[in-house]
Design an enzyme around this catalytic site. Structure first.
Site, PDB file in Angstrom:
ATOM      1  CE  LYS A   1      -4.537  -1.056   0.382  1.00 27.40           C
ATOM      2  NZ  LYS A   1      -4.568  -2.499   0.568  1.00 27.40           N
TER       3      LYS A   1
ATOM      4  CB  SER B   1      -1.208  -8.303  -1.553  1.00 32.30           C
ATOM      5  OG  SER B   1      -2.138  -9.178  -0.955  1.00 32.30           O
TER       6      SER B   1
HETATM    7  C1  PLP Z   1      -5.345  -3.428   0.054  1.00 33.63           C
HETATM    8  C2  PLP Z   1      -4.938  -4.850  -0.043  1.00 33.63           C
HETATM    9  C3  PLP Z   1      -5.328  -5.663  -1.123  1.00 33.63           C
HETATM   10  C4  PLP Z   1      -6.269  -5.208  -2.215  1.00 33.63           C
HETATM   11  O1  PLP Z   1      -5.839  -4.074  -2.908  1.00 33.63           O
HETATM   12  P1  PLP Z   1      -6.901  -3.155  -3.673  1.00 33.63           P
HETATM   13  O2  PLP Z   1      -6.075  -2.122  -4.341  1.00 33.63           O
HETATM   14  O3  PLP Z   1      -7.808  -2.574  -2.630  1.00 33.63           O
HETATM   15  O4  PLP Z   1      -7.643  -4.028  -4.613  1.00 33.63           O
HETATM   16  C5  PLP Z   1      -4.838  -6.962  -1.163  1.00 33.63           C
HETATM   17  N1  PLP Z   1      -4.050  -7.455  -0.204  1.00 33.63           N
HETATM   18  C6  PLP Z   1      -3.656  -6.705   0.861  1.00 33.63           C
HETATM   19  C7  PLP Z   1      -2.780  -7.321   1.871  1.00 33.63           C
HETATM   20  C8  PLP Z   1      -4.090  -5.374   0.972  1.00 33.63           C
HETATM   21  O5  PLP Z   1      -3.713  -4.649   2.025  1.00 33.63           O
END
Ligand code: PLP
Length: 326
Positions: A61, A315
C-alpha cells in the site's frame, strides 16, 4: 467523493507512462520474485511469489500512497493529508507522510485493534477514532478534510494510487523475462489489479491477469459481470485487507478492461495457502496476502496445466492472530 481524478479516463498506455514515472522507491523496496520450490513441485508448474510482504509496512500500500503524496504541491503537503483506514493503507499513508514531512491524520473505526492504532502512531500518524464501521470513519474523514483543508488520500480510486501499485507489474516483468502464463492478484477496491493489469496489458498482453476474491466478498467480480458497480450489504471479514463493499469508479473501469478472469476462493483454501507460503518461505502472510496462492492452486487443478509459469503476488503480511482461530 473527495478524490482527485484526471479529467479524462486514462488508457492502458497512459497508465504505462504513469507507472514508469511513478515515485515509489523513496519508501518502497523492489521486492523479491522468488520461486516457490515445494509448491511448484507439488503442482507440476513453476510458481513464483512476488514478496510484497517484505515492504517496510508489510504490504504494497505504501507504493500508491507515496506516489500520490509525492505529486502534491508543497502547500498541500504542508497542510497535511487524511485517510480513513483500519488496515494497511493507514500504515502506508503514515509512512509516506513521515518521509515527506507532512502531517497525516488517520481516521480509524473505534473497533480497530490497538496494535493497528499503535502501528500508525509509531509511524507518526495522528489517529482519530470515529464510528463503528469503515463507512462511519470515512464520513468523519471527509468532514475533517473539509474543515482542516487536508488532502484526502484514497486507498484505491485515484490514478496516482493505481500507478504506484502498478510498479509491482513493472518489477515482475523485469524480474521474470521468460514465458509467463498468468499473474494472480487479490482484489479489494481494485487499485492493485488496475495498476499491475494496465502495465502488463500494455507491455506483455499475452500474460493473463487473474483477479482473486473471497467468495463472500467479491464486489469487483460481481460488478464486472453486471457491467456496473454493485454495493454489497455484507462482506466476510476473514480477509480484512480485501473486504470492500463497493469498488472504485476508476478501478472498475480499468479492471473491466484489463482483468482476463476472476477466481473466487474460500476461507479453507486461504488457510491452506498461508501454510503453503510458510513452507516455502518460512514467512506468515495475512489472509488477503495468501489469496493469490490459493487461486493458483485452484486454477491449476481446474485447467490441469503442467510446466507453466505463474506469479502470485503476496500482497501483505499484517496478520491479525486473534482472527486466525476462526
Ligand atoms: C489493500 C490490499 C489488497 C487489495 O488491494 P486493492 O487495491 O484494494 O484491490 C490486497 N491485499 C492486501 C494485503 C491489501 O492490504
Amino acid at each position: 467523493m473527495p478524490t482527485s481524478r484526471a479529467p479524462a479516463p486514462l488508457s492502458a498506455t497512459d497508465y504505462l507512462k504513469q507507472v514508469l514515472t511513478a515515485r515509489v522507491y523513496d519508501v518502497a523496496i523492489e521486492s523479491d520474485l522468488e520461486s516457490a520450490r515445494t509448491l511448484s513441485r507439488r503442482l507440476h508448474n513453476r510458481i513464483y511469489l512476488k514478496r510484497e510482504d517484505q515492504q517496510p509496512v508489510f504490504s504494497f500500500k505504501l507504493r500508491g500512497a507515496y506516489n500520490k503524496m509525492a505529486h502534491l504541491s508543497p502547500e498541500q503537503l504542508k497542510a497535511g493529508v487524511i485517510c480513513a483506514s483500519a488496515g494497511n493503507h493507514a500504515q502506508g499513508v503514515a509512512l509516506a507522510a513521515h518521509k515527506l514531512s507532512s502531517r497525516a491524520v488517520i481516521v480509524m473505526p473505534t473497533t480497530t485493534p490497538q496494535v493497528k492504532v499503535d502501528a500508525v502512531k509509531a509511524l507518526g500518524g495522528e489517529v482519530v477514532l470515529a464510528g463503528d464501521s469503515y463507512s462511519d470513519a470515512y464520513g468523519h474523514a471527509v468532514q475533517l478534510q473539509a474543515e482542516q483543508g487536508l488532502t484526502f488520500i484514497h486507498p484505491f480510486d485515484d490514478p496516482l494510487v493505481i500507478a504506484g501499485q502498478g510498479t509491482i507489474g513493472m518489477e515482475i516483468l523485469r524480474q521474470h523475462q521468460g514465458p509467463l502464463a498468468a499473474v494472480f492478484l487479490a482484489i479489494g477496491g481494485g487499485g492493485l489489479i488496475s495498476g499491475v493489469g494496465a502495465y502488463i496489458k500494455a507491455v506483455r498482453p499475452d500474460v493473463k491477469v487473474i483477479g482473486v476474491q473471497m467468495a463472500d466478498s467479491s464486489a469487483m467480480a460481481q460488478s464486472v459481470a453486471q457491467g456496473q458497480r454493485v454495493t454489497l450489504t455484507d462482506v466476510g471479514l476473514f480477509a480484512d485487507g480485501t473486504a470492500v463493499k463497493q469498488v472504485g469508479e476508476e478501478t472498475f473501469r480499468v479492471a473491466t478492461e484489463v482483468v482476463d478472469e476472476f477466481v473466487t476462493v474460500d476461507t479453507d483454501a486461504v488457510c491452506a495457502a498461508i501454510k503453503d507460503v510458510f513452507i516455502d518461505t518460512r514467512s506468515i502472510v495475512e489472509p488477503s496476502g495468501a489469496m493469490a496462492v490459493a487461486a493458483v492452486k485452484q486454477y491449476v487443478a481446474t485447467h490441469k496445466t503442467k510446466g507453466e509459469s505463474y506469479v502470485a503476488v503476496l500482497s501483505g503480511a499484517n496478520m491479525n492472530f486473534d482472527r486466525l482461530r476462526f
